[in-house]
Design a protein around this motif. Structure first.
Motif, PDB file in Angstrom:
ATOM      1  N   TRP A 199      -3.795  -3.306   7.264  1.00  0.00           N
ATOM      2  CA  TRP A 199      -3.808  -3.124   5.822  1.00  0.00           C
ATOM      3  C   TRP A 199      -3.438  -1.702   5.399  1.00  0.00           C
ATOM      4  O   TRP A 199      -2.653  -1.500   4.469  1.00  0.00           O
ATOM      5  N   VAL A 200      -3.984  -0.705   6.070  1.00  0.00           N
ATOM      6  CA  VAL A 200      -3.659   0.682   5.743  1.00  0.00           C
ATOM      7  C   VAL A 200      -2.163   0.923   5.906  1.00  0.00           C
ATOM      8  O   VAL A 200      -1.508   1.518   5.032  1.00  0.00           O
ATOM      9  N   ASN A 201      -1.601   0.442   7.006  1.00  0.00           N
ATOM     10  CA  ASN A 201      -0.167   0.644   7.234  1.00  0.00           C
ATOM     11  C   ASN A 201       0.699  -0.169   6.281  1.00  0.00           C
ATOM     12  O   ASN A 201       1.761   0.287   5.865  1.00  0.00           O
ATOM     13  N   PHE A 202       0.244  -1.355   5.940  1.00  0.00           N
ATOM     14  CA  PHE A 202       0.981  -2.184   4.984  1.00  0.00           C
ATOM     15  C   PHE A 202       1.055  -1.476   3.627  1.00  0.00           C
ATOM     16  O   PHE A 202       2.101  -1.462   2.973  1.00  0.00           O
ATOM     17  N   LEU A 203      -0.058  -0.877   3.216  1.00  0.00           N
ATOM     18  CA  LEU A 203      -0.084  -0.178   1.926  1.00  0.00           C
ATOM     19  C   LEU A 203       0.861   1.017   1.895  1.00  0.00           C
ATOM     20  O   LEU A 203       1.496   1.286   0.888  1.00  0.00           O
ATOM     21  N   ARG A 204       0.938   1.749   3.005  1.00  0.00           N
ATOM     22  CA  ARG A 204       1.643   3.027   2.982  1.00  0.00           C
ATOM     23  C   ARG A 204       3.033   3.001   3.615  1.00  0.00           C
ATOM     24  O   ARG A 204       3.702   4.031   3.688  1.00  0.00           O
ATOM     25  N   CYS A 205       3.479   1.829   4.041  1.00  0.00           N
ATOM     26  CA  CYS A 205       4.736   1.761   4.808  1.00  0.00           C
ATOM     27  C   CYS A 205       5.990   1.750   3.941  1.00  0.00           C
ATOM     28  O   CYS A 205       7.107   1.817   4.456  1.00  0.00           O
ATOM     29  N   GLY A 206       5.839   1.633   2.625  1.00  0.00           N
ATOM     30  CA  GLY A 206       7.008   1.584   1.752  1.00  0.00           C
ATOM     31  C   GLY A 206       7.349   0.190   1.281  1.00  0.00           C
ATOM     32  O   GLY A 206       8.314   0.011   0.519  1.00  0.00           O
ATOM     33  N   PHE A 207       6.593  -0.796   1.700  1.00  0.00           N
ATOM     34  CA  PHE A 207       6.857  -2.170   1.272  1.00  0.00           C
ATOM     35  C   PHE A 207       6.583  -2.340  -0.222  1.00  0.00           C
ATOM     36  O   PHE A 207       7.301  -3.055  -0.919  1.00  0.00           O
ATOM     37  N   PHE A 208       5.532  -1.686  -0.701  1.00  0.00           N
ATOM     38  CA  PHE A 208       5.145  -1.808  -2.104  1.00  0.00           C
ATOM     39  C   PHE A 208       5.789  -0.691  -2.929  1.00  0.00           C
ATOM     40  O   PHE A 208       5.329   0.456  -2.880  1.00  0.00           O
ATOM     41  N   ASP A 209       6.822  -1.016  -3.667  1.00  0.00           N
ATOM     42  CA  ASP A 209       7.434  -0.027  -4.542  1.00  0.00           C
ATOM     43  C   ASP A 209       6.384   0.522  -5.496  1.00  0.00           C
ATOM     44  O   ASP A 209       5.599  -0.223  -6.087  1.00  0.00           O
ATOM     45  N   GLY A 210       6.362   1.834  -5.625  1.00  0.00           N
ATOM     46  CA  GLY A 210       5.408   2.464  -6.524  1.00  0.00           C
ATOM     47  C   GLY A 210       4.241   3.101  -5.803  1.00  0.00           C
ATOM     48  O   GLY A 210       3.543   3.946  -6.374  1.00  0.00           O
ATOM     49  N   LEU A 211       3.990   2.708  -4.551  1.00  0.00           N
ATOM     50  CA  LEU A 211       2.905   3.304  -3.780  1.00  0.00           C
ATOM     51  C   LEU A 211       3.476   4.297  -2.782  1.00  0.00           C
ATOM     52  O   LEU A 211       4.381   3.971  -2.004  1.00  0.00           O
ATOM     53  N   SER A 212       2.943   5.485  -2.780  1.00  0.00           N
ATOM     54  CA  SER A 212       3.452   6.531  -1.896  1.00  0.00           C
ATOM     55  C   SER A 212       2.853   6.416  -0.499  1.00  0.00           C
ATOM     56  O   SER A 212       1.867   5.698  -0.283  1.00  0.00           O
ATOM     57  N   ALA A 213       3.409   7.151   0.421  1.00  0.00           N
ATOM     58  CA  ALA A 213       2.950   7.111   1.812  1.00  0.00           C
ATOM     59  C   ALA A 213       1.545   7.685   1.962  1.00  0.00           C
ATOM     60  O   ALA A 213       0.871   7.421   2.966  1.00  0.00           O
ATOM     61  N   ASP A 214       1.094   8.466   0.980  1.00  0.00           N
ATOM     62  CA  ASP A 214      -0.238   9.053   1.071  1.00  0.00           C
ATOM     63  C   ASP A 214      -1.271   8.283   0.250  1.00  0.00           C
ATOM     64  O   ASP A 214      -2.337   8.809  -0.083  1.00  0.00           O
ATOM     65  N   VAL A 215      -0.982   7.020  -0.078  1.00  0.00           N
ATOM     66  CA  VAL A 215      -1.891   6.219  -0.894  1.00  0.00           C
ATOM     67  C   VAL A 215      -3.274   6.068  -0.253  1.00  0.00           C
ATOM     68  O   VAL A 215      -4.281   5.901  -0.951  1.00  0.00           O
ATOM     69  N   CYS A 216      -3.340   6.164   1.077  1.00  0.00           N
ATOM     70  CA  CYS A 216      -4.626   6.004   1.770  1.00  0.00           C
ATOM     71  C   CYS A 216      -5.263   7.331   2.169  1.00  0.00           C
ATOM     72  O   CYS A 216      -6.295   7.332   2.855  1.00  0.00           O
ATOM     73  N   SER A 217      -4.679   8.439   1.734  1.00  0.00           N
ATOM     74  CA  SER A 217      -5.219   9.748   2.118  1.00  0.00           C
ATOM     75  C   SER A 217      -6.656  10.000   1.656  1.00  0.00           C
ATOM     76  O   SER A 217      -7.374  10.778   2.305  1.00  0.00           O
ATOM     77  N   PRO A 218      -7.133   9.366   0.565  1.00  0.00           N
ATOM     78  CA  PRO A 218      -8.540   9.588   0.189  1.00  0.00           C
ATOM     79  C   PRO A 218      -9.559   8.921   1.113  1.00  0.00           C
ATOM     80  O   PRO A 218     -10.763   9.063   0.887  1.00  0.00           O
ATOM     81  N   TYR A 219      -9.073   8.221   2.150  1.00  0.00           N
ATOM     82  CA  TYR A 219      -9.981   7.433   2.983  1.00  0.00           C
ATOM     83  C   TYR A 219      -9.873   7.862   4.448  1.00  0.00           C
ATOM     84  O   TYR A 219      -9.289   7.162   5.283  1.00  0.00           O
TER      85      TYR A 219
END
Length: 254
Positions: A199-219
Motif C-alpha cells: 500500500w505504501v508503495n502503491f500510494l507513492r509510486c506515481g500511479f495516482f496522479d496528484g499524489l507526490s512520492a513523499d505522500v507517506c513521509s509523515p508515517y
C-alpha cells in the motif's frame, strides 16, 4: 525422576515441539509446490501486487497473464473482476484478500509463517490490513472524476495532513498502531507487513496522479516496515528487475 533425567526429558519434549513446528511450517510452505500458478491482472502495481509479492517470497512457479480484452473477458469471470489466480489442476480463485490470506497461510519468511495460527494474533494482522483497505476505499471515487485537475485536487485533499484529509487521518491512525520494530505487529514478518509494503508503495509510486512520492513521509513507522520488507532478498531481486521495465516499480525496489 532425578534432575539429570528431568533435563533429558525436557530437552526431548522441546525437540519434539520444535520438530513438529518445523514440520507444520514445511507443510504450509510446500502446499503449492510443483504447481504452476497464473495471476491474471493488468500490468500495474495495484490489487494483484500483494499476491505477486507472496508468490515471490514463497518461491512458487508463477507467471503473469495480462488480459488483452477485459470487456470481453469480464462476463466469463466468477465475480466480473480481477485479479484472478489459477492454480494448475485446481479451480480459478478470486477476491484479492481471500487469495492473499490463502497464500500468506502457506508462505514462511525467516522461519515464521506470515499468517499466524493463533486467532487473536491473526485478528491483529487482519485488522491492520482492513485499516489499509479503508484508506484505499477513500481514493476509489477519484477514478470517476473526469476533469484531471479536479481529480488530482480530490486526491491531494484526501492526504493533506494539515487539512486533516480523511486518507491522512486513517494513515495516521495506522501509523500509531504500527510497531516500532519494523513490523506492523509482533516480532516477525506477517501478512500485515506485506500489505503495508504494497500500500505504501502503491500510494507513492506515481500511479495516482496528484499524489507526490513523499505522500507517506509523515508515517515513519510505516516507511520502516516497507523498507524492511523491501530488503528481503527475493523481493529486492524481483523488483529491481521490474523497475527496469516499468518505472512505477522503482518505489517497490527501494
Amino acid at each position: 525422576m532425578n534432575s539429570t533425567s528431568a533435563c533429558i526429558a525436557a530437552n526431548f519434549l522441546i525437540g519434539i515441539g520444535v520438530g513438529l513446528g518445523l514440520a507444520k511450517l514445511s507443510k504450509r510452505r510446500n502446499h503449492l509446490k510443483n504447481k504452476k500458478i497464473t495471476i491474471t491482472y493488468f500490468n500495474i502495481p495495484a490489487l494483484a501486487e500483494p499476491l505477486r509479492a507472496l508468490l515471490v517470497l514463497g518461491d512458487y512457479d508463477w507467471s503473469d497473464e495480462y488480459p488483452s480484452d477485459w470487456p470481453a473477458m469480464k462476463p466469463t469471470t466468477k465475480w466480473g473482476q480481477l485479479p484472478l489466480m489459477q492454480i494448475e489442476n485446481g479451480e480459478q480463485m478470486s477476491q484479492t484478500k481471500a487469495m492473499f490470506r490463502f497464500l500468506a497461510k502457506q508462505v514462511v519468511v525467516e522461519g515464521a509463517a506470515l499468517y499466524p495460527d493463533d486467532p487473536f494474533e491473526a485478528f491483529k494482522v487482519d485488522e491492520l490490513i482492513e485499516a489499509f483497505e479503508d484508506v484505499r476505499v477513500k481514493i476509489v471515487p477519484s477514478f470517476a472524476i473526469k476533469d484531471q485537475a479536479e481529480k488530482e485536487a480530490f486526491r491531494q485533499k484526501l492526504f493533506d495532513l494539515p487539512g486533516k484529509g480523511e486518507g491522512a487521518l486513517l494513515m495516521a491512525k495506522i501509523e500509531k498502531l504500527a510497531g516500532a520494530n519494523g513490523h506492523m505487529c509482533g516480532d516477525s514478518f506477517t501478512a500485515a507487513d506485506i500489505w503495508c509494503f504494497f500500500w505504501v508503495n502503491f500510494l507513492r509510486c506515481g500511479f495516482f496522479d496528484g499524489l507526490s512520492a513523499d505522500v507517506c513521509s509523515p508515517y515513519p513507522k510505516l516507511l520502516a516496515v516497507t523498507s524492511k520488507v523491501a530488503a528481503l532478498p527475493a523481493l529486492k531481486a524481483h523488483y529491481t528487475t521490474k523497475m527496469g521495465i516499468d518505472e512505477k516499480y522503482a518505489a517497490f525496489a527501494e
